[in-house]
Design an enzyme around this catalytic site. Structure first.
Site, PDB file in Angstrom:
ATOM      1  N   ILE A  44      36.034  33.554  46.531  1.00 44.78           N
ATOM      2  CA  ILE A  44      35.183  32.513  45.964  1.00 44.78           C
ATOM      3  C   ILE A  44      36.099  31.370  45.529  1.00 44.78           C
ATOM      4  CG2 ILE A  44      33.517  31.985  44.133  1.00 44.78           C
ATOM      5  CD1 ILE A  44      32.463  34.251  45.860  1.00 44.78           C
ATOM      6  N   SER A  74      34.522  42.493  38.728  1.00 44.82           N
ATOM      7  CA  SER A  74      35.696  43.103  39.339  1.00 44.82           C
ATOM      8  C   SER A  74      36.115  42.193  40.490  1.00 44.82           C
ATOM      9  CB  SER A  74      35.327  44.528  39.813  1.00 44.82           C
ATOM     10  OG  SER A  74      36.371  45.134  40.534  1.00 44.82           O
ATOM     11  N   LYS A 120      41.687  44.637  38.534  1.00 50.67           N
ATOM     12  CA  LYS A 120      40.310  44.507  39.037  1.00 50.67           C
ATOM     13  C   LYS A 120      39.757  45.873  39.447  1.00 50.67           C
ATOM     14  CE  LYS A 120      39.416  40.296  38.211  1.00 50.67           C
ATOM     15  NZ  LYS A 120      38.352  39.972  37.222  1.00 50.67           N
ATOM     16  N   ILE A 143      33.345  31.250  38.157  1.00 54.23           N
ATOM     17  CA  ILE A 143      32.226  32.201  38.291  1.00 54.23           C
ATOM     18  C   ILE A 143      31.477  32.348  36.971  1.00 54.23           C
ATOM     19  CG2 ILE A 143      31.726  34.666  38.615  1.00 54.23           C
ATOM     20  CD1 ILE A 143      33.921  34.624  40.827  1.00 54.23           C
ATOM     21  N   ASP A 180      40.787  34.232  22.673  1.00 56.87           N
ATOM     22  CA  ASP A 180      41.642  34.884  23.679  1.00 56.87           C
ATOM     23  C   ASP A 180      41.247  36.355  23.746  1.00 56.87           C
ATOM     24  OD1 ASP A 180      45.290  35.283  24.033  1.00 56.87           O
ATOM     25  OD2 ASP A 180      43.581  36.163  25.115  1.00 56.87           O
ATOM     26  N   TYR A 230      47.470  41.726  39.759  1.00 56.19           N
ATOM     27  CA  TYR A 230      46.044  41.408  39.572  1.00 56.19           C
ATOM     28  C   TYR A 230      45.131  42.506  40.124  1.00 56.19           C
ATOM     29  CZ  TYR A 230      41.730  38.880  40.948  1.00 56.19           C
ATOM     30  OH  TYR A 230      40.429  38.488  41.162  1.00 56.19           O
TER      31      TYR A 230
HETATM   32  C1  RM4 Z   1      40.159  37.902  44.882  1.00 56.25           C
HETATM   33  C2  RM4 Z   1      40.532  37.769  46.349  1.00 56.25           C
HETATM   34  C3  RM4 Z   1      40.501  36.320  46.736  1.00 56.25           C
HETATM   35  C4  RM4 Z   1      41.346  35.491  45.770  1.00 56.25           C
HETATM   36  C5  RM4 Z   1      40.912  35.757  44.349  1.00 56.25           C
HETATM   37  C6  RM4 Z   1      41.741  34.994  43.330  1.00 56.25           C
HETATM   38  O1  RM4 Z   1      40.274  39.220  44.470  1.00 56.25           O
HETATM   39  O2  RM4 Z   1      41.832  38.282  46.546  1.00 56.25           O
HETATM   40  O3  RM4 Z   1      40.970  36.172  48.077  1.00 56.25           O
HETATM   41  O4  RM4 Z   1      41.200  34.120  46.090  1.00 56.25           O
HETATM   42  O5  RM4 Z   1      41.039  37.126  44.087  1.00 56.25           O
END
Ligand code: RM4
Length: 277
Positions: A212, A165, A183, A21, A85, A179
């Site tokens: 994506i 996000s 976000k 992205i 980093d 994760y």
């Molecule tokens: C997004 C969502 C998508 C995943 C990406 C890495 O928040 O969960 O499905 O492919 O993360």
């Protein structure tokens, strides 16, 4: 008929801009006439050099795509690529300092860099959790703060900050328990910085990508997998591609188009969130 350049004269920066992205947004900003700085995590392998070289080549094509008369070459691109980093605070201040040295100011900053390792929640180890937290949330905080400090100090004061996000700020992910909180945190950071920085004419907004196809989910959505087939069926507009995030980013970067938008969350998910079939 392509749109005319919408960001001529702007200085834009993107973290994690070598792939996915971030790369798509950086190339779109370049095609719209901006000077662009890209941060990336150095891996010092042959793939990195290939990505760096191809980004230069793609940048030339992107600029020519909107300005056929351009005689730009890979050697004199308005493109700065800085390894670092972002989980380390000093990377943020160094990145912004190099941007200002090269281009004199900073108008739009995209906090994009992030990681996502799909893992069974019960098996996630502390170092994996910490890596996600330090990269996705701490890295966003440090870089957004450094960008805002520059935008406050410059004349004219102000700018646009865009936090990448995720739809995962709004919904859970069974294999993304480290994760998704980061976000959600990135979106919350944009809400609070929107409140804190409005007086400096700085707008802060979140883009929330849906599914994506990027290097983050290459394995998770590999061809022929049940997950890929499910997501393709579930999403009204199908799986997204990194370029689908560029238009909304240009819109938020362009003050004539979004000058009163701040603290917003823009879902860019092909209709996934509203489709519960
Ligand atoms: C997004 C969502 C998508 C995943 C990406 C890495 O928040 O969960 O499905 O492919 O993360």
């Amino acid at each position: 008929m392509p749109l005319p350049p919408l960001l001529a004269g702007q200085v834009c920066a993107v973290t994690g801009g070598l792939t996915g992205i971030g790369r798509a947004i950086a190339l779109s900003f370049l095609s719209h006439g901006a000077k662009v700085a890209v941060n990336y995590l150095a891996s010092h392998n042959k793939d990195e050099q290939r990505l760096l070289d191809s980004l230069r080549e793609d940048a030339v094509a992107a600029i020519k795509s909107r300005d056929q008369s351009s005689i730009i070459s890979a050697e004199d691109l308005p493109l700065l690529m800085v390894p670092g980093d972002i989980s380390q605070p000093e990377t943020a201040t160094d990145f912004v300092s190099q941007i200002v040295s090269a281009f004199g100011r900073l108008d739009t900053f995209v906090s994009n860099a992030g990681i996502c390792k799909f893992e069974e929640f019960l098996a996630i180890k502390p170092d994996s959790f910490q890596r996600h937290l330090q990269t996705n949330l701490s890295g966003a905080f440090y870089t957004v703060q450094a960008a805002a400090q520059q935008m406050v100090s410059q004349s004219p004061q102000g700018g646009s900050i865009i936090g990448i996000s995720s739809i995962s700020a709004l919904v859970g992910g069974a294999e993304q328990c480290h994760y998704t909180p980061t976000k959600a945190g990135v979106h919350s950071l944009m809400q609070s910085t929107a409140a804190a920085l409005g007086k400096y004419n700085i707008r802060c907004n979140s883009l929330l990508p849906g599914t994506i196809r990027t290097q983050l989910n290459e394995e998770d959505l590999k061809d022929g997998s049940e997950k890929k087939a499910y997501m393709e069926k579930r999403i009204p507009l199908g799986l997204g591609k990194p370029e689908d995030m560029a238009g909304p980013a240009v819109w938020l970067a362009q003050p004539e188009l979004s000058n009163y938008v701040s603290g917003a969350q823009i879902l860019v998910d092909g209709g996934a969130y509203v489709n519960f079939q």
